[in-house]
Design a protein around this motif. Structure first.
Motif, PDB file in Angstrom:
ATOM      1  N   GLN A  63       0.851  -1.185   0.000  1.00 45.41           N
ATOM      2  CA  GLN A  63       0.000   0.000   0.000  1.00 45.41           C
ATOM      3  C   GLN A  63       0.894   1.245   0.000  1.00 45.41           C
ATOM      4  O   GLN A  63       0.999   1.968   0.981  1.00 45.41           O
ATOM      5  CB  GLN A  63      -0.896  -0.015   1.235  1.00 45.41           C
ATOM      6  N   GLN A 484      -7.694  -7.522   3.133  1.00 39.74           N
ATOM      7  CA  GLN A 484      -6.700  -7.121   2.131  1.00 39.74           C
ATOM      8  C   GLN A 484      -5.777  -8.282   1.759  1.00 39.74           C
ATOM      9  O   GLN A 484      -5.418  -8.447   0.586  1.00 39.74           O
ATOM     10  CB  GLN A 484      -5.869  -5.943   2.639  1.00 39.74           C
ATOM     11  N   GLY A 487      -7.562 -10.437  -0.463  1.00 34.92           N
ATOM     12  CA  GLY A 487      -8.059  -9.770  -1.657  1.00 34.92           C
ATOM     13  C   GLY A 487      -6.993  -9.015  -2.427  1.00 34.92           C
ATOM     14  O   GLY A 487      -6.118  -9.613  -3.056  1.00 34.92           O
ATOM     15  N   GLU A 488      -7.007  -7.679  -2.305  1.00 39.03           N
ATOM     16  CA  GLU A 488      -6.170  -6.843  -3.169  1.00 39.03           C
ATOM     17  C   GLU A 488      -4.674  -7.027  -2.949  1.00 39.03           C
ATOM     18  O   GLU A 488      -3.878  -6.749  -3.843  1.00 39.03           O
ATOM     19  CB  GLU A 488      -6.545  -5.366  -2.970  1.00 39.03           C
ATOM     20  N   TRP A 489      -4.251  -7.450  -1.764  1.00 38.11           N
ATOM     21  CA  TRP A 489      -2.824  -7.626  -1.501  1.00 38.11           C
ATOM     22  C   TRP A 489      -2.320  -9.015  -1.879  1.00 38.11           C
ATOM     23  O   TRP A 489      -1.113  -9.256  -1.881  1.00 38.11           O
ATOM     24  CB  TRP A 489      -2.523  -7.398  -0.026  1.00 38.11           C
TER      25      TRP A 489
END
Length: 546
Positions: A63, A484, A487-489
């Motif tokens: 991030q 996260q 999912g996105e990470w």
């Protein structure tokens, strides 16, 4: 005489009242005043050691738009437990640490060794990725190939044979060699065998893929890279003095500049306490009910050190023995090759020391300051229950220079006192934990703390810590940011740790591919052991490891 007893009684009553008032004092921070328009950062990392550096690096890569602040009370990072001379520099893999294997009912339990070995494989992948990205510098500035050897004599030879037989059944320990041949062990570790009684029965195991690691160098290099980001700010000579929750569920962290005396605070959405032994005291500041179950038991260590080239040239190995009865895991005797800031040393120890400090650069009041109504009884109970540990620590503290040198001669029979000096190592704090409805227990190893709302995390405990920091911080990410990481990470995590989500102890082909990758990148010694990789699994493993 009556007056004497009267005064004594009054004194005792006063002392009891003072003790009660002290134990029932508030330990949580007072609310830190904030304003509605204050900026809020995403992450505050307390402590400039290997854990904060590793977590900060993960978050910066996962991030990069997050604002991260790091606060370190000393003048530079990596000066406490992460410092090269404050730990043994072992890349803990379970290869030689016999305290990770235990004989139970005639069977050898290697589960702890398997877990630690798998965790270190994750650490090596994380560091290899950082080398590839230019985050970490040339590998030999922080990691060097050093064989890991377990060594015993006398009655312990039988234990070694059983341990070896159990361990080589697991892929993580394929390639391990066992020898009871004195000439062969002499080649592996000349210092250990020179001058030894020829009639003494000995045995050793060896893993060539072992390593010596300078965790201080890793910490410094990771933080140097973080400082290149405009969203990261490091403040040294800065002590955290308070942590309190705000009405909007953010946290305020108060701090003091130790050079100027200036006091300030920062608002944040997430707090990580990675301050070594001081983590318990800082965690108490939060006032979180789930933090009340912890107390700490400080243990220090000393090492005998030599940089005599004639000695260091003859010893390139980490040689671990078996710990004495009652000794904590961090006190396993070992004679180690160390590479620190480009220089080669040999260390022997550790010898346990006692101090009330929770940090090497801490205060003698640390233990007292962490004691309160919530943990005083568990602390007392642990002291009474662990007589062997107390006896061991007392015997260690009372050792003379001659006593310490006699211990060294068990592992280096021809040692000369003039070549060695005693050096204080780091300070560790073992966890005392009292969960509701359960008896208090003294825990060795590390534990991740996460508040119920996942906004405050901490790392508590000791070894193995630094060596498995990438694994530990990966676990912390999963606890604190479960959505996260799933999912996105998730894709980026698989890029950083190629075996993420896989059990290397049950997949020989993937293990081989991962070790080939990490060893070639980090400059470690690894060759595929004979018969490790079933041919049908190679193609699948290569796909995962790419």
């Amino acid at each position: 005489m009556k007056k004497f007893w009267k005064y004594l009684l009054v004194l005792l009553v006063v002392l009891i009242i003072i003790a009660i008032a002290f134990l029932f004092r508030p330990v949580a921070s007072k609310a830190i005043k904030t304003t509605n328009n204050e900026p809020t950062v995403d992450v505050v990392l307390i402590g400039g050691g290997i854990m904060s550096a590793t977590l900060g690096t993960y978050l910066n890569e996962l991030q990069p738009d997050w604002n991260i602040r790091m606060y370190e009370r000393l003048d530079a990072v990596a000066q406490e437990s992460s410092n090269g001379f404050n730990n043994a520099g072992t890349g803990h893999s379970g290869f030689m640490e016999m305290n990770y294997t235990e004989e139970k009912d005639g069977k050898m339990d290697i589960s702890k060794a398997v877990n630690v070995a798998g965790q270190f494989e994750i650490a090596k992948q994380f560091w290899a990725y950082q080398v590839k990205q230019g985050v970490l510098e040339t590998p030999n500035t922080f990691i060097n190939p050093v064989p890991h050897i377990a060594f015993v004599w006398g009655d312990n030879v039988n234990f070694m044979e059983k341990r070896y037989a159990a361990m080589v059944q697991n892929p993580l320990f394929a390639g391990m060699k066992l020898s009871e041949d004195k000439a062969e062990i002499q080649q592996w570790a000349p210092l250990v065998m020179d001058g030894r009684d020829p009639q003494q029965k000995v045995a050793a195991t060896r893993m060539d893929v072992g390593s010596d690691v300078n965790y201080g160098a890793i910490t410094t290099q990771l933080i140097n890279n973080l400082e290149k980001s405009p969203n990261f700010k490091l403040s040294t000579s800065t002590e955290v003095t308070g942590i309190s929750k705000n009405d909007d569920n953010t946290w305020s962290v108060a701090f003091k500049d130790l050079k100027s005396g200036k006091v300030d605070h920062v608002k944040t959405r997430f707090v990580f306490i990675g301050a070594g032994g001081a983590a318990i005291k800082l965690l108490q500041m939060t006032g979180l009910p789930e933090a009340q179950q912890y107390a700490g038991f400080p243990v220090g260590g000393e090492f005998l050190v030599t940089d005599n080239p004639a000695i260091t040239a003859k010893h390139t190995a980490k040689v671990y023995g078996r710990a004495d009865l009652g000794a904590p895991p961090m006190s396993v005797p070992h004679i180690d090759t160390r590479y620190i800031d480009g220089k080669k040393y040999v260390l022997f120890g550790p010898f346990a020391t006692y101090s009330n400090k929770f940090l090497k650069n801490g205060s003698q009041f640390d233990l007292l300051a962490s004691t309160n109504k919530n943990n005083v009884l568990p602390m007392t109970a642990i002291g009474l229950q662990n007589a062997d540990l107390v006896k061991y620590l007392v015997s260690q503290v009372l050792m003379s220079d001659a006593d310490r040198f006699n211990e060294l001669k068990k592992y280096y029979p021809e040692a000369d006192p003039k070549d060695w000096h005693l050096q204080q190592g780091g300070q560790r704090v073992q966890i005392i934990k009292k969960e509701p409805g359960k008896p208090a227990k003294l825990q060795f190893g590390t534990e991740i703390f996460a508040s119920k709302d996942k906004s405050v995390t901490a790392l508590l405990g000791a070894s193995p810590g630094a060596s498995t920091s990438p694994y530990i911080m990966l676990n912390l990410l999963e606890k604190a940011f479960p959505e996260q990481t799933k999912g996105e990470w998730n894709g980026k995590l698989h890029e950083i740790v190629r075996s993420y989500g896989k059990d290397l102890s049950t997949d020989p082909a993937l293990l081989d591919q991962i070790r080939q990758y990490s060893s070639s990148t980090l400059g470690l010694n690894y060759k595929t052991p004979a018969n490790l990789v079933p041919a049908k699994k190679v193609e699948k493993a290569e796909a995962v490891a790419q």
